[in-house]
Design a protein around this motif. Structure first.
Motif, short mmCIF file in Angstrom:
data_model
loop_
_atom_site.label_atom_id
_atom_site.label_comp_id
_atom_site.label_asym_id
_atom_site.label_seq_id
_atom_site.Cartn_x
_atom_site.Cartn_y
_atom_site.Cartn_z
N ARG A 107 -0.11 18.06 36.10
CA ARG A 107 0.73 17.88 37.30
C ARG A 107 -0.07 17.20 38.41
NH1 ARG A 107 0.81 21.11 41.58
NH2 ARG A 107 -0.09 22.84 40.40
N VAL A 108 -1.29 17.65 38.63
CA VAL A 108 -2.13 17.07 39.68
C VAL A 108 -2.44 15.61 39.37
CG1 VAL A 108 -4.39 17.18 40.81
CG2 VAL A 108 -3.15 19.28 40.30
N PHE A 109 -2.78 15.34 38.10
CA PHE A 109 -3.09 13.97 37.70
C PHE A 109 -1.90 13.05 37.96
CE2 PHE A 109 -3.31 10.44 34.75
CZ PHE A 109 -4.64 10.09 34.74
N MET A 110 -0.70 13.50 37.60
CA MET A 110 0.49 12.68 37.77
C MET A 110 0.82 12.47 39.25
SD MET A 110 1.09 11.75 34.78
CE MET A 110 2.58 10.80 35.17
N ASN A 111 0.60 13.50 40.07
CA ASN A 111 0.85 13.37 41.51
C ASN A 111 -0.13 12.40 42.16
OD1 ASN A 111 3.03 15.12 41.52
ND2 ASN A 111 1.83 16.91 42.05
N MET A 112 -1.39 12.46 41.73
CA MET A 112 -2.39 11.52 42.25
C MET A 112 -2.06 10.10 41.81
SD MET A 112 -4.87 12.80 44.14
CE MET A 112 -6.49 12.09 43.91
N LEU A 113 -1.66 9.97 40.56
CA LEU A 113 -1.32 8.66 40.02
C LEU A 113 -0.13 8.05 40.78
CD1 LEU A 113 -1.87 6.54 37.83
CD2 LEU A 113 -0.31 7.82 36.32
N LYS A 114 0.87 8.86 41.05
CA LYS A 114 2.04 8.40 41.80
C LYS A 114 1.64 7.94 43.20
CE LYS A 114 6.57 9.94 43.48
NZ LYS A 114 7.52 11.09 43.54
N TRP A 115 0.78 8.71 43.87
CA TRP A 115 0.32 8.38 45.22
C TRP A 115 -0.41 7.04 45.24
CZ3 TRP A 115 0.91 9.68 50.14
CH2 TRP A 115 -0.09 9.35 51.07
N ILE A 116 -1.29 6.84 44.27
CA ILE A 116 -2.07 5.60 44.21
C ILE A 116 -1.19 4.41 43.89
CG2 ILE A 116 -3.98 4.42 43.04
CD1 ILE A 116 -5.14 7.28 42.51
N LYS A 117 -0.26 4.60 42.97
CA LYS A 117 0.63 3.49 42.58
C LYS A 117 1.57 3.08 43.71
CE LYS A 117 0.68 3.47 37.58
NZ LYS A 117 1.53 3.39 36.37
N GLN A 118 1.71 3.92 44.72
CA GLN A 118 2.49 3.57 45.90
C GLN A 118 1.69 2.71 46.87
OE1 GLN A 118 3.66 7.47 47.28
NE2 GLN A 118 5.49 7.54 45.99
N GLY A 119 0.44 2.39 46.50
CA GLY A 119 -0.39 1.51 47.32
C GLY A 119 -1.35 2.25 48.23
N ASN A 120 -1.53 3.56 48.01
CA ASN A 120 -2.40 4.37 48.87
C ASN A 120 -3.78 4.55 48.23
OD1 ASN A 120 -0.22 5.13 50.81
ND2 ASN A 120 0.63 6.13 49.00
N ASN A 121 -4.73 4.99 49.05
CA ASN A 121 -6.07 5.30 48.56
C ASN A 121 -6.19 6.79 48.25
OD1 ASN A 121 -6.76 2.64 49.00
ND2 ASN A 121 -7.76 3.03 50.96
N ALA A 122 -7.15 7.12 47.38
CA ALA A 122 -7.40 8.51 47.02
C ALA A 122 -8.90 8.77 47.05
CB ALA A 122 -6.83 8.81 45.63
N GLY A 123 -9.26 10.04 47.05
CA GLY A 123 -10.67 10.43 47.03
C GLY A 123 -10.91 11.45 45.93
N ILE A 124 -11.98 11.25 45.16
CA ILE A 124 -12.29 12.11 44.03
C ILE A 124 -13.76 12.52 44.09
CG2 ILE A 124 -12.56 12.17 41.51
CD1 ILE A 124 -9.69 12.25 42.17
N THR A 125 -14.06 13.77 43.72
CA THR A 125 -15.44 14.20 43.50
C THR A 125 -15.62 14.32 41.99
OG1 THR A 125 -14.78 16.52 43.81
CG2 THR A 125 -15.69 15.38 45.72
N PRO A 126 -16.23 13.33 41.35
CA PRO A 126 -16.26 13.28 39.89
C PRO A 126 -16.97 14.45 39.21
CG PRO A 126 -16.81 11.14 40.82
CD PRO A 126 -16.82 12.13 41.95
N ASP A 127 -17.85 15.17 39.94
CA ASP A 127 -18.52 16.31 39.33
C ASP A 127 -17.91 17.64 39.79
OD1 ASP A 127 -19.44 15.99 41.93
OD2 ASP A 127 -21.50 16.59 41.48
N GLY A 128 -16.81 17.57 40.55
CA GLY A 128 -16.17 18.79 41.04
C GLY A 128 -15.11 19.28 40.08
N PRO A 129 -14.53 20.50 40.31
CA PRO A 129 -14.88 21.35 41.45
C PRO A 129 -16.02 22.32 41.20
CG PRO A 129 -13.00 22.27 40.30
CD PRO A 129 -13.35 20.98 39.58
N ARG A 130 -16.53 22.40 39.94
CA ARG A 130 -17.54 23.41 39.66
C ARG A 130 -18.77 22.86 38.95
NH1 ARG A 130 -12.70 26.05 38.65
NH2 ARG A 130 -12.79 25.50 36.44
N GLY A 131 -18.88 21.55 38.82
CA GLY A 131 -20.06 20.98 38.21
C GLY A 131 -19.96 20.79 36.71
N PRO A 132 -21.07 20.55 36.05
CA PRO A 132 -22.44 20.48 36.56
C PRO A 132 -22.66 19.33 37.56
CG PRO A 132 -22.43 20.66 34.15
CD PRO A 132 -21.04 20.33 34.59
N LYS A 133 -23.64 19.53 38.41
CA LYS A 133 -23.96 18.56 39.45
C LYS A 133 -24.31 17.22 38.84
CE LYS A 133 -27.51 17.79 43.00
NZ LYS A 133 -28.74 18.35 43.62
#
Length: 226
Positions: A107-133
């Protein structure tokens, strides 16, 4: 938003969020900044291309300030701690999409995808939320691939900063009146079609780009301190 939260917890969330907002603005506005790579963002804007910011989890606090008032969508968990983070993100002029890679991931992936496809920017922490660092999770590559937008790695460090050694990500927070180095890397485009092996290789390549970026910023900080 979490349900059935006790009233005392709501008060705690409110107070901590207000304190964070004041404190992070104090840090952000009193620190000097040295920017590297802003031309990459300018080129994307010139081409009317949106993108996904990618920053390690130990930058999430000051990173939220750096990206303030950009209406960037950031993934935040649905926990009580997540509620505090979400309110802080909103106070800084950005948007949250609630959930995590371990709960409601599709659900989160699809919501993020929808937001980006509307022409908006997104922010991701690729090692989050619990690591490994500093270990890239595959979701960020899949998101960029499906959305057909580039990833823009960015890193922030300071000449004088708090480092929370006991946190899994050794979280970093600049001290007021220090100098921050803010580095934006070259846009990274994910090919539209990848085999399973190619996906592993492209993930490793972007992970190395982000690790190398952190080393570049480390060197810049040492030069400023010398």
């Amino acid at each position: 938003m979490p349900s059935k939260i006790p009233f005392k917890t709501w008060i705690k969330i409110f107070l901590i969020t207000k304190f964070f907002h004041v404190f992070i603005n104090l840090i952000g506005y009193t620190c000097r900044k040295k920017y590297i790579g802003l031309e990459h963002l300018e080129m994307l804007k010139k081409n009317k291309q949106n993108w996904i910011y990618a920053s390690w989890h130990n930058n999430v606090s000051i990173g939220a300030w750096e990206l303030r008032n950009q209406n960037v969508a950031i993934m935040v968990s649905e926990s009580v701690d997540g509620e505090m983070i979400a309110r802080a993100v909103h106070a800084l002029g950005n948007k949250t999409i609630r959930g995590s890679t371990s709960r409601g991931a599709v659900r989160v992936f699809m919501n993020m995808l929808k937001w980006i496809k509307q022409g908006n920017n997104a922010g991701i922490t690729p090692d989050g939320p619990r690591g490994p660092k500093y270990q890239l999770q595959s979701g960020v590559i899949a998101l960029a691939q499906k959305a057909k937008v580039p990833l823009v790695p960015f890193d922030i460090q300071s000449t004088n900063q708090w480092v929370f050694e006991k946190s899994w990500d050794t979280h970093k927070l600049p001290k007021p009146f220090s100098t921050m180095v803010i580095h934006y890397g070259e846009p990274f485009y994910v090919p539209p079609k990848l085999s399973e092996q190619e996906l592993i290789e492209i993930s490793a390549k972007f992970e190395k780009i982000m690790i190398d970026q952190t080393k570049i910023v480390d060197r810049q900080i040492e030069l400023l301190k010398s």
